[in-house]
Design a protein around this motif. Sequence first.
Motif, PDB file in Angstrom:
ATOM      1  N   GLY A  23       0.815  -1.203   0.000  1.00  0.00           N
ATOM      2  CA  GLY A  23       0.000   0.000   0.000  1.00  0.00           C
ATOM      3  C   GLY A  23       0.848   1.252   0.000  1.00  0.00           C
ATOM      4  O   GLY A  23       1.899   1.317  -0.653  1.00  0.00           O
ATOM      5  N   GLU A  24       0.423   2.217   0.753  1.00  0.00           N
ATOM      6  CA  GLU A  24       0.993   3.558   0.703  1.00  0.00           C
ATOM      7  C   GLU A  24       2.232   3.742   1.587  1.00  0.00           C
ATOM      8  O   GLU A  24       2.251   4.542   2.522  1.00  0.00           O
ATOM      9  CB  GLU A  24      -0.076   4.592   1.046  1.00  0.00           C
ATOM     10  CG  GLU A  24      -1.219   4.631   0.035  1.00  0.00           C
ATOM     11  CD  GLU A  24      -0.740   4.941  -1.385  1.00  0.00           C
ATOM     12  OE1 GLU A  24       0.100   5.832  -1.557  1.00  0.00           O
ATOM     13  OE2 GLU A  24      -1.227   4.272  -2.314  1.00  0.00           O
ATOM     14  N   VAL A  25       3.275   2.945   1.270  1.00  0.00           N
ATOM     15  CA  VAL A  25       4.606   3.146   1.846  1.00  0.00           C
ATOM     16  C   VAL A  25       5.554   3.385   0.681  1.00  0.00           C
ATOM     17  O   VAL A  25       5.282   2.977  -0.448  1.00  0.00           O
ATOM     18  CB  VAL A  25       5.081   1.942   2.698  1.00  0.00           C
ATOM     19  CG1 VAL A  25       4.296   1.843   3.987  1.00  0.00           C
ATOM     20  CG2 VAL A  25       5.016   0.647   1.924  1.00  0.00           C
ATOM     21  N   LYS A  26       6.660   4.054   0.937  1.00  0.00           N
ATOM     22  CA  LYS A  26       7.567   4.437  -0.151  1.00  0.00           C
ATOM     23  C   LYS A  26       8.241   3.249  -0.822  1.00  0.00           C
ATOM     24  O   LYS A  26       8.479   3.270  -2.024  1.00  0.00           O
ATOM     25  CB  LYS A  26       8.610   5.428   0.361  1.00  0.00           C
ATOM     26  CG  LYS A  26       7.983   6.770   0.700  1.00  0.00           C
ATOM     27  CD  LYS A  26       9.000   7.789   1.155  1.00  0.00           C
ATOM     28  CE  LYS A  26       8.284   9.092   1.478  1.00  0.00           C
ATOM     29  NZ  LYS A  26       9.181  10.052   2.111  1.00  0.00           N
ATOM     30  N   LYS A  27       8.569   2.198  -0.070  1.00  0.00           N
ATOM     31  CA  LYS A  27       9.231   1.024  -0.651  1.00  0.00           C
ATOM     32  C   LYS A  27       8.513  -0.258  -0.214  1.00  0.00           C
ATOM     33  O   LYS A  27       8.990  -0.977   0.657  1.00  0.00           O
ATOM     34  CB  LYS A  27      10.702   0.985  -0.220  1.00  0.00           C
ATOM     35  CG  LYS A  27      11.538   2.154  -0.732  1.00  0.00           C
ATOM     36  CD  LYS A  27      12.985   2.016  -0.321  1.00  0.00           C
ATOM     37  CE  LYS A  27      13.120   2.485   1.102  1.00  0.00           C
ATOM     38  NZ  LYS A  27      14.459   2.493   1.639  1.00  0.00           N
ATOM     39  N   PRO A  28       7.347  -0.555  -0.837  1.00  0.00           N
ATOM     40  CA  PRO A  28       6.646  -1.791  -0.467  1.00  0.00           C
ATOM     41  C   PRO A  28       7.509  -3.003  -0.818  1.00  0.00           C
ATOM     42  O   PRO A  28       8.061  -3.079  -1.901  1.00  0.00           O
ATOM     43  CB  PRO A  28       5.376  -1.762  -1.308  1.00  0.00           C
ATOM     44  CG  PRO A  28       5.450  -0.570  -2.189  1.00  0.00           C
ATOM     45  CD  PRO A  28       6.691   0.184  -1.896  1.00  0.00           C
ATOM     46  N   ASP A  29       7.649  -3.917   0.125  1.00  0.00           N
ATOM     47  CA  ASP A  29       8.515  -5.084  -0.085  1.00  0.00           C
ATOM     48  C   ASP A  29       8.441  -5.959   1.157  1.00  0.00           C
ATOM     49  O   ASP A  29       7.723  -5.653   2.109  1.00  0.00           O
ATOM     50  CB  ASP A  29       9.961  -4.623  -0.311  1.00  0.00           C
ATOM     51  CG  ASP A  29      10.800  -5.644  -1.088  1.00  0.00           C
ATOM     52  OD1 ASP A  29      10.340  -6.786  -1.267  1.00  0.00           O
ATOM     53  OD2 ASP A  29      11.919  -5.295  -1.483  1.00  0.00           O
ATOM     54  N   GLY A  30       9.226  -7.023   1.154  1.00  0.00           N
ATOM     55  CA  GLY A  30       9.377  -7.875   2.324  1.00  0.00           C
ATOM     56  C   GLY A  30      10.638  -7.468   3.072  1.00  0.00           C
ATOM     57  O   GLY A  30      11.673  -7.209   2.454  1.00  0.00           O
ATOM     58  N   ALA A  61       4.438  -1.897  14.171  1.00  0.00           N
ATOM     59  CA  ALA A  61       3.940  -1.415  12.877  1.00  0.00           C
ATOM     60  C   ALA A  61       4.694  -0.150  12.469  1.00  0.00           C
ATOM     61  O   ALA A  61       5.105  -0.005  11.316  1.00  0.00           O
ATOM     62  CB  ALA A  61       2.439  -1.154  12.953  1.00  0.00           C
ATOM     63  N   GLU A  62       4.913   0.735  13.405  1.00  0.00           N
ATOM     64  CA  GLU A  62       5.613   1.995  13.136  1.00  0.00           C
ATOM     65  C   GLU A  62       7.053   1.753  12.654  1.00  0.00           C
ATOM     66  O   GLU A  62       7.503   2.350  11.671  1.00  0.00           O
ATOM     67  CB  GLU A  62       5.620   2.825  14.425  1.00  0.00           C
ATOM     68  CG  GLU A  62       6.204   4.196  14.307  1.00  0.00           C
ATOM     69  CD  GLU A  62       6.025   4.959  15.605  1.00  0.00           C
ATOM     70  OE1 GLU A  62       5.535   6.092  15.529  1.00  0.00           O
ATOM     71  OE2 GLU A  62       6.368   4.415  16.690  1.00  0.00           O
ATOM     72  N   LYS A  63       7.754   0.848  13.303  1.00  0.00           N
ATOM     73  CA  LYS A  63       9.130   0.533  12.900  1.00  0.00           C
ATOM     74  C   LYS A  63       9.161  -0.139  11.532  1.00  0.00           C
ATOM     75  O   LYS A  63      10.045   0.126  10.727  1.00  0.00           O
ATOM     76  CB  LYS A  63       9.805  -0.362  13.941  1.00  0.00           C
ATOM     77  CG  LYS A  63      10.100   0.338  15.250  1.00  0.00           C
ATOM     78  CD  LYS A  63      10.681  -0.639  16.261  1.00  0.00           C
ATOM     79  CE  LYS A  63      10.896   0.001  17.604  1.00  0.00           C
ATOM     80  NZ  LYS A  63      11.368  -0.980  18.607  1.00  0.00           N
ATOM     81  N   ALA A  64       8.190  -1.009  11.266  1.00  0.00           N
ATOM     82  CA  ALA A  64       8.129  -1.672   9.965  1.00  0.00           C
ATOM     83  C   ALA A  64       7.877  -0.655   8.852  1.00  0.00           C
ATOM     84  O   ALA A  64       8.486  -0.735   7.780  1.00  0.00           O
ATOM     85  CB  ALA A  64       7.036  -2.738   9.966  1.00  0.00           C
ATOM     86  N   ILE A  65       7.010   0.304   9.117  1.00  0.00           N
ATOM     87  CA  ILE A  65       6.735   1.364   8.131  1.00  0.00           C
ATOM     88  C   ILE A  65       8.007   2.170   7.876  1.00  0.00           C
ATOM     89  O   ILE A  65       8.312   2.533   6.737  1.00  0.00           O
ATOM     90  CB  ILE A  65       5.565   2.250   8.605  1.00  0.00           C
ATOM     91  CG1 ILE A  65       4.264   1.431   8.579  1.00  0.00           C
ATOM     92  CG2 ILE A  65       5.442   3.515   7.758  1.00  0.00           C
ATOM     93  CD1 ILE A  65       3.123   2.053   9.340  1.00  0.00           C
ATOM     94  N   ALA A  66       8.782   2.416   8.917  1.00  0.00           N
ATOM     95  CA  ALA A  66      10.059   3.131   8.756  1.00  0.00           C
ATOM     96  C   ALA A  66      11.019   2.328   7.885  1.00  0.00           C
ATOM     97  O   ALA A  66      11.736   2.895   7.053  1.00  0.00           O
ATOM     98  CB  ALA A  66      10.683   3.420  10.117  1.00  0.00           C
ATOM     99  N   LEU A  67      11.049   0.992   8.049  1.00  0.00           N
ATOM    100  CA  LEU A  67      11.903   0.147   7.201  1.00  0.00           C
ATOM    101  C   LEU A  67      11.540   0.312   5.728  1.00  0.00           C
ATOM    102  O   LEU A  67      12.403   0.236   4.856  1.00  0.00           O
ATOM    103  CB  LEU A  67      11.764  -1.332   7.583  1.00  0.00           C
ATOM    104  CG  LEU A  67      12.368  -1.777   8.909  1.00  0.00           C
ATOM    105  CD1 LEU A  67      11.985  -3.227   9.205  1.00  0.00           C
ATOM    106  CD2 LEU A  67      13.876  -1.627   8.885  1.00  0.00           C
ATOM    107  N   ALA A  68      10.251   0.537   5.459  1.00  0.00           N
ATOM    108  CA  ALA A  68       9.768   0.680   4.084  1.00  0.00           C
ATOM    109  C   ALA A  68       9.847   2.122   3.603  1.00  0.00           C
ATOM    110  O   ALA A  68       9.193   2.490   2.632  1.00  0.00           O
ATOM    111  CB  ALA A  68       8.341   0.153   3.984  1.00  0.00           C
ATOM    112  N   ALA A 106      -3.053   0.076  15.895  1.00  0.00           N
ATOM    113  CA  ALA A 106      -2.247   1.149  16.487  1.00  0.00           C
ATOM    114  C   ALA A 106      -0.800   1.025  16.012  1.00  0.00           C
ATOM    115  O   ALA A 106      -0.290  -0.082  15.815  1.00  0.00           O
ATOM    116  CB  ALA A 106      -2.307   1.073  18.012  1.00  0.00           C
ATOM    117  N   ALA A 107      -0.140   2.164  15.822  1.00  0.00           N
ATOM    118  CA  ALA A 107       1.234   2.187  15.305  1.00  0.00           C
ATOM    119  C   ALA A 107       2.215   1.474  16.228  1.00  0.00           C
ATOM    120  O   ALA A 107       3.217   0.931  15.764  1.00  0.00           O
ATOM    121  CB  ALA A 107       1.685   3.625  15.077  1.00  0.00           C
TER     122      ALA A 107
END
Length: 184
Positions: free
Chosen positions: A116-123, A132-139, A166-167
């Motif tokens: 979805g709406e993350v800059k680098k969708p991937d595994g 969730a917040e840290k994972a979004i930062a990874l992406a 929740a984040a």
Amino acid sequence: MTFLNRNLAMLPLLALLLAGCSTPQQTIKTQPNTVYLLDHGDEVNINVSGEQDMSMRVKIDNSGNINYPFIGVMQLKGKSPEQVSKEIADKLRGNYLKNPMVTVSVAEYRKVYLLGEVKKPDGYAWEPGLTAEKAIALAGGFTDRADRKDIQVRQSGSGQLLNNVAADSAIQAGDTIIIGMSFF
């Protein structure tokens, strides 16, 4: 019943009504001492003390198995590294070694996926303490079109889709995080 006692008796009802008025955010908190269970995609280090030929790094296949020398196919899915250590030691004891000392550790955890709406969708490789917040930062963080409150998590074990997460919620290995798009 006195005025004070009647009002105190109404407090649980009032709390229940107020809880129903708020926007629900699902939190997937996990216990800090939760035991990690192996699954397909994990890579494990198996170390048999003093036995170079029996020590290896192996990836768990899609059926949750590995093929281990002298033992054959072993099911690792759903077991902790400590359980696998004991199982390998038990199977090697007697026929091959007198008193094997086996250590199994996770070399590389299975991935979490961001869509979805993350800059680098991937595994991305899961790590203990991932939220969730840290994972979004990874992406790479949210895109400009992201709805920062529309975080969904599809849990890997059950396949259940959780909405409005929740984040700071804990993310488990294999989970998929989906970030929705804002319409404004």
